[in-house]
Design a protein around this motif. Structure first.
Motif, PDB file in Angstrom:
ATOM      1  N   GLU A  54     -22.549  98.176 127.585  1.00 58.16           N
ATOM      2  CA  GLU A  54     -22.727  96.897 127.197  1.00 58.16           C
ATOM      3  C   GLU A  54     -21.789  96.468 125.970  1.00 58.16           C
ATOM      4  O   GLU A  54     -20.949  95.560 125.952  1.00 58.16           O
ATOM      5  CB  GLU A  54     -24.250  96.343 126.571  1.00 58.16           C
ATOM      6  CG  GLU A  54     -25.416  96.548 127.606  1.00 58.16           C
ATOM      7  CD  GLU A  54     -24.976  95.006 128.433  1.00 58.16           C
ATOM      8  OE1 GLU A  54     -24.518  94.056 128.034  1.00 58.16           O
ATOM      9  OE2 GLU A  54     -25.403  95.153 129.653  1.00 58.16           O
ATOM     10  N   ARG A  55     -21.872  97.472 125.022  1.00 61.80           N
ATOM     11  CA  ARG A  55     -21.042  97.260 124.043  1.00 61.80           C
ATOM     12  C   ARG A  55     -19.693  97.607 124.205  1.00 61.80           C
ATOM     13  O   ARG A  55     -18.693  97.047 123.597  1.00 61.80           O
ATOM     14  CB  ARG A  55     -21.222  97.955 122.601  1.00 61.80           C
ATOM     15  CG  ARG A  55     -22.560  97.653 122.151  1.00 61.80           C
ATOM     16  CD  ARG A  55     -23.496  98.851 121.360  1.00 61.80           C
ATOM     17  NE  ARG A  55     -24.791  98.341 120.675  1.00 61.80           N
ATOM     18  CZ  ARG A  55     -26.018  98.261 121.401  1.00 61.80           C
ATOM     19  NH1 ARG A  55     -26.110  98.265 122.625  1.00 61.80           N
ATOM     20  NH2 ARG A  55     -26.790  97.778 120.630  1.00 61.80           N
ATOM     21  N   ARG A  57     -18.155  96.625 126.785  1.00 57.52           N
ATOM     22  CA  ARG A  57     -17.649  95.532 127.457  1.00 57.52           C
ATOM     23  C   ARG A  57     -17.339  94.362 126.540  1.00 57.52           C
ATOM     24  O   ARG A  57     -16.301  93.879 126.638  1.00 57.52           O
ATOM     25  CB  ARG A  57     -18.978  95.133 128.476  1.00 57.52           C
ATOM     26  CG  ARG A  57     -18.382  95.107 129.889  1.00 57.52           C
ATOM     27  CD  ARG A  57     -19.321  94.687 131.035  1.00 57.52           C
ATOM     28  NE  ARG A  57     -20.653  94.235 130.468  1.00 57.52           N
ATOM     29  CZ  ARG A  57     -21.086  92.707 130.394  1.00 57.52           C
ATOM     30  NH1 ARG A  57     -20.185  92.067 131.086  1.00 57.52           N
ATOM     31  NH2 ARG A  57     -22.176  92.375 130.183  1.00 57.52           N
ATOM     32  N   SER A  58     -18.133  94.293 125.470  1.00 59.30           N
ATOM     33  CA  SER A  58     -18.000  93.082 124.584  1.00 59.30           C
ATOM     34  C   SER A  58     -16.601  93.533 123.688  1.00 59.30           C
ATOM     35  O   SER A  58     -15.766  92.513 123.384  1.00 59.30           O
ATOM     36  CB  SER A  58     -18.944  92.843 123.627  1.00 59.30           C
ATOM     37  OG  SER A  58     -20.298  93.591 123.864  1.00 59.30           O
ATOM     38  N   THR A  59     -16.460  94.907 123.559  1.00 59.31           N
ATOM     39  CA  THR A  59     -15.282  95.297 122.699  1.00 59.31           C
ATOM     40  C   THR A  59     -14.210  94.992 123.336  1.00 59.31           C
ATOM     41  O   THR A  59     -13.062  94.316 122.882  1.00 59.31           O
ATOM     42  CB  THR A  59     -15.242  96.737 122.367  1.00 59.31           C
ATOM     43  OG1 THR A  59     -16.742  96.936 121.654  1.00 59.31           O
ATOM     44  CG2 THR A  59     -14.393  97.085 121.730  1.00 59.31           C
ATOM     45  N   LYS A  61     -13.514  92.984 125.940  1.00 55.85           N
ATOM     46  CA  LYS A  61     -13.328  91.323 126.037  1.00 55.85           C
ATOM     47  C   LYS A  61     -12.698  90.917 124.648  1.00 55.85           C
ATOM     48  O   LYS A  61     -11.676  90.212 124.656  1.00 55.85           O
ATOM     49  CB  LYS A  61     -14.879  90.911 126.330  1.00 55.85           C
ATOM     50  CG  LYS A  61     -14.560  89.318 126.585  1.00 55.85           C
ATOM     51  CD  LYS A  61     -15.704  88.889 127.182  1.00 55.85           C
ATOM     52  CE  LYS A  61     -15.959  87.290 127.126  1.00 55.85           C
ATOM     53  NZ  LYS A  61     -17.319  86.730 127.069  1.00 55.85           N
ATOM     54  N   ALA A  62     -12.986  91.199 123.548  1.00 57.49           N
ATOM     55  CA  ALA A  62     -12.663  90.978 122.406  1.00 57.49           C
ATOM     56  C   ALA A  62     -11.273  91.309 121.911  1.00 57.49           C
ATOM     57  O   ALA A  62     -10.280  90.419 121.807  1.00 57.49           O
ATOM     58  CB  ALA A  62     -13.566  91.517 121.111  1.00 57.49           C
ATOM     59  N   VAL A 820     -16.213  92.743 116.809  1.00 56.66           N
ATOM     60  CA  VAL A 820     -16.916  92.299 117.910  1.00 56.66           C
ATOM     61  C   VAL A 820     -18.459  92.059 117.706  1.00 56.66           C
ATOM     62  O   VAL A 820     -19.082  92.335 116.847  1.00 56.66           O
ATOM     63  CB  VAL A 820     -17.135  93.634 118.570  1.00 56.66           C
ATOM     64  CG1 VAL A 820     -17.639  93.631 120.100  1.00 56.66           C
ATOM     65  CG2 VAL A 820     -15.667  94.491 118.812  1.00 56.66           C
ATOM     66  N   GLU A 821     -18.692  90.747 118.385  1.00 55.78           N
ATOM     67  CA  GLU A 821     -20.065  90.309 118.541  1.00 55.78           C
ATOM     68  C   GLU A 821     -21.036  90.969 119.025  1.00 55.78           C
ATOM     69  O   GLU A 821     -21.033  91.343 120.368  1.00 55.78           O
ATOM     70  CB  GLU A 821     -19.971  88.766 118.923  1.00 55.78           C
ATOM     71  CG  GLU A 821     -19.539  87.901 117.870  1.00 55.78           C
ATOM     72  CD  GLU A 821     -19.963  88.287 116.564  1.00 55.78           C
ATOM     73  OE1 GLU A 821     -21.347  88.261 116.244  1.00 55.78           O
ATOM     74  OE2 GLU A 821     -19.181  88.498 115.561  1.00 55.78           O
TER      75      GLU A 821
END
Ligand code: 26M
Length: 821
Positions: A54-55, A57-59, A61-62, A820-821
């Motif tokens: 999950e994290r 993916r967010s990284t 993306k950011a 990263v959010e």
């Protein structure tokens, strides 16, 4: 979990329990009653991996949205060790998972023992890369590690009748739950063949490489979880496979079965890690490995760059910085130039402008035998176009040298990338310095010697290009995860921010004389020794009393690291005890962990000698209440994590000027061990931090070493004049340690006398013995020792790899964090 990390995670203990059981059922196809520790381990990994991905993916993306400049850490080695405990700690899920599993009736510590080490490295250089990618993720920096997906990591060491034997390491035998295959990012890599020269209509010359074969690079991604669990970067490792279209259809159109031979060849590339730490073997397959992972990685980087910038190369060096971990990936330099000139049609000047702003190089050694050189003939065969490009780089560079030192051929010979020996050789160090915008050593003294001795003229040519970044270690793995009791105690006293702000540890100095704190600190050390003693008993059968001093030397076996100096001192103690049963010393256990390169005869002989001496001493009732010697087989990251928290004394005894930095020295001191060490590598900086009263420094300095060698050192002078040294060396030749087989340990003596004692073991012996005596006396002052141990932990703030990475970022990479959010 600490408060800093727990809040980042909505996951409850029950969520974790459910996830693990779900994976036990749905991924492992078993259940709570049937599952063994291995199945539990896999299910737990899968549950953790869900969180990690999950994290990730967010990284990603950011990073994509911000189109950030990123560092690409090129390294032939990443010595990752186990990932479970590290990932749990960094996600802030360790405690909750521990409880969740306890409620499921299993012990997390036992389950974690199921994980094989990822031993994709030899030693210091590979472990440094692993610490660095941990810090990069922790500091929210856009970074990717690039390396090789070895099927077999560093060999597993067994000790049979005292001798090292090597067995294959198979870390992926039952599947590795952390890695993700990315077939969508496969690359094709050319090899062999010839170069065609084409003349354009405007008189320009174009070169085209017609490869003789093509291999496929398949990327495997290992997520790298930063502390706090926000940024998850990747380590991308390339596996070689036969390229389907080329080798099967075109080359082997005739023979379906014959084509399998090509497959075997291609798959050989990433089969096995070369175990030659600190020596250059010059093997063809090794060069192919290096080119293979560099070419795959560059293609990967360029594909990503083009997705954002199309064919506009002008921003490449703004977006991409490539750090070369030693010269092993130096072939990336001519590879990038080849792509720019031959493929993108750039002229040389423009290509050089980009390339020389992209690469930076870290040097890890001054040992002449470790400086990489490749026969020009070998390069010509495997990478004919790269050899031409190297000649061109050198030709232009020689013009610069001529400008600076007109007519000085000696300097030209020295600085040239090409060594004109009987067999023409390509010097990868020179190529790396010339092709990079920054070069660094790994400790102050090492960087000074790089400037003064290794590349002095380069410093004159490009003042400021050569610099220092002192190594560091990640305190998450090397304190928080490996020494939970001490970590808890520290957090109780100074709060829980120290894993990311290691200078906070200096707050512990306030308690260095606090009786209660001393007692707690030393109790934890004692408990760690009890645990290690149990492990030693299982692994070797040797019983250790935890009240003995635990004196530990753990590192690759090498003459310059001088495990044999340690051994000679053990023999001296043994003799003194035999001569005088009341010889005044605190009982001491000497523990070793070390692998020798399989072809390094003397290193293997030293391992054999240690084991034979250990056998004798441990079974000699006259002395074994005061002296024990243990050689722990198969030293590796996960064993280091058990040994380091239990050490009282850390042996860092290399010949001054030979150990570039050392990083084990930092890990041991961080865990409250006192260093017995020479003025070498990072020991010097450790001594500066802890103060001379909290470390046992001994022996010749770099300058004295140089003088001694220049003045014609003769070890026989020492042998003839020291009763003790003579007796010890002669003892080695008898059959005292090898009953019925005199001479089995003679090579150790021989190397120190007729061999010339190149690492000055005899010259440093008396000083070493004295330092050990000081350590012995100091240990008997319980409060004094506790104070020193606490100060060691308290003063290690400098040596976090976060500090090293910040220095790289500010002085070399010029990156900005991407939150990263
Ligand atoms: C060479 C040829 C063929 C196969 C492998 C090699 C090779 C592999 C690893 C050579 C050297 C290798 O590593 C050297 C190394 O680990 N150097 C250590 O780097 C650490 C991190 O900077 C330092 O702390 C140590 O002092 C230094 O010895």
């Amino acid at each position: 979990a600490t408060s800093a990390t727990a809040s980042l995670n909505g996951l409850s203990k029950d969520d974790i329990k459910q996830a693990i059981v779900r994976h036990l059922h749905c991924s492992m196809g078993t259940d709570e009653n049937k599952a063994n520790d291995h199945a539990w381990w896999k299910a737990a990994c899968a549950a953790v991996q869900e969180q990690v991905l999950e994290r990730l993916r967010s990284t990603q993306k950011a990073h994509y949205m911000n189109d950030t400049r990123a560092v690409h850490y090129f390294s032939a080695e990443f010595l990752m060790g186990r990932l479970m405990s590290n990932n749990l700690h960094n996600l802030g899920l360790y405690e909750k998972t521990h409880q969740a599993m306890r409620e499921l009736g299993v012990d997390l510590t036992d389950v974690m023992e199921q994980e094989p080490d990822m031993a994709l490295g030899n030693g210091g250089l590979g472990r440094l890369a692993a610490c660095f990618i941990d810090s990069l993720a922790t500091l929210d920096l856009p970074a990717i590690g690039y390396g090789l997906h070895y099927e077999h990591g560093l060999f597993r060491q067994e000790i049979r009748s005292g001798a090292q034997i090597e067995r294959p390491d198979s870390w992926r035998d039952y599947g590795n739950p952390w890695e993700i295959c990315r077939p969508e990012s496969i690359q094709e890599i050319p090899l062999y063949g010839y170069v065609e020269t084409k003349y354009g209509d405007k008189g320009q010359i174009n070169k085209e490489w017609h490869p003789g074969s093509i291999v496929k690079g398949v990327p495997w991604d290992i997520p790298v979880v930063g502390y706090g669990g926000k940024t998850v970067n990747v380590l991308r490792l390339w596996e070689s496979q036969a390229s389907d279209y080329f080798n099967w259809d075109v080359f082997n159109a005739g023979g379906y079965v014959d084509a399998q031979r090509e497959n075997v060849q291609a798959e050989t590339i990433s089969k096995v890690l070369y175990p030659n730490d600190e020596t250059e073997a010059g093997k063809e397959l090794r060069l192919i490995q290096q080119y293979f992972f560099c070419a795959c990685s560059l293609k990967d980087i360029i594909r990503r760059y083009k997705r954002a910038h199309g064919d506009d190369w002008s921003r490449f060096a703004d977006q991409v910085v490539i750090q070369l971990n030693d010269t092993h990936p130096a072939i990336a330099i001519p590879e990038l130039i080849r792509i720019l000139v031959d493929r993108a049609g750039m002229d040389w000047g423009a290509a050089w402008e980009i390339s020389s702003k992209t690469f930076a190089y870290t040097n890890h050694t001054l040992l002449p035998e470790a400086l990489e050189k490749w026969p020009a003939r070998m390069l010509e065969k495997i990478l004919p176009r790269h050899l031409e490009i190297i000649y061109e780089i050198n030709h232009r560079f020689m013009r610069k040298v001529e400008e600076k030192w007109p007519g000085d051929d000696a300097i030209k010979r020295k600085l040239s990338i090409i060594e004109e020996s009987s067999e023409k050789m390509i010097r990868m160090g020179n190529l790396s310095v010339i092709g990079s915008f920054a070069v660094n050593g790994v400790a102050e003294i090492h960087s000074r010697l790089v400037k003064e001795n290794l590349f002095p003229e380069f410093e004159k040519l490009w003042p400021g290009k050569l610099t220092n970044v002192t190594n560091g270690i990640t305190p998450r793995r090397w304190l928080k995860a490996c020494n939970p009791a001490l970590s808890k105690l520290i957090s109780e006293r100074i709060g829980d921010k120290w894993p990311t702000e290691l200078y906070k540890l200096q707050g512990l100095a306030n308690f260095a004389d606090d009786k209660e704190f001393q007692q707690q600190f030393m109790q934890i050390k004692h408990d760690n020794k009890v645990r290690l003693a149990a492990e030693v008993k299982t692994l070797t059968g040797v019983e250790l009393d935890p009240n003995m001093i635990f004196d530990i030397q753990i590192k690759r076996l090498h003459e310059y690291k001088r495990q044999h100096l340690n051994l000679l001192h053990i023999l001296a103690l043994y003799r003194r005890l035999l001569e005088d049963p009341d010889y005044d010393m605190h009982p001491r256990a000497f523990l070793f962990g070390a692998k020798a390169a399989p072809g390094y005869k003397l290193a293997k002989d030293i391992i054999y000698a240690i084991n034979k001496v250990a056998d004798k001493i441990n079974n000699d009732v006259r002395v074994n209440h005061k002296l024990k010697v243990v050689f722990l087989p198969n030293y590796r990251v996960s064993l280091a994590e058990k040994m380091i928290p239990a050490a009282d004394i850390s042996e860092q005894i290399s010949t001054a000027g030979k150990e570039a930095s050392g990083t084990g020295n930092m890990k041991l001191s961080l865990n409250g061990a006192l260093t017995v060490g020479t003025l070498d590598g990072a020991n010097i900086e450790i001594a500066e931090e802890v103060g001379e009263e909290n470390i046992f420094i001994f022996g010749l300095t770099v300058e004295q070493v140089q003088k001694l060698h220049a003045g014609g050192y003769n070890p026989y002078d020492i042998y003839d004049n020291s009763r003790e040294i003579k007796a010890i060396l002669d003892w080695l030749e008898t059959d005292y340690f090898t009953p019925g087989k005199p001479g089995e340990l003679a090579s150790v003596k021989q190397s120190l006398l007729d061999g010339g004692d190149p690492y000055l073991v005899l010259a440093d012996f008396d000083a070493y013995s004295e330092a050990q005596q000081k350590a012995d006396r100091a240990y008997r002052d319980k409060a004094g020792w506790a104070r020193k141990a606490i100060i060691n932990t308290a003063r290690m703030g400098k040596f976090t790899s976060d500090r090293s990475i910040r220095e790289y970022v500010e002085r070399i990479w010029r990156l900005t964090p991407c939150h990263v959010e």
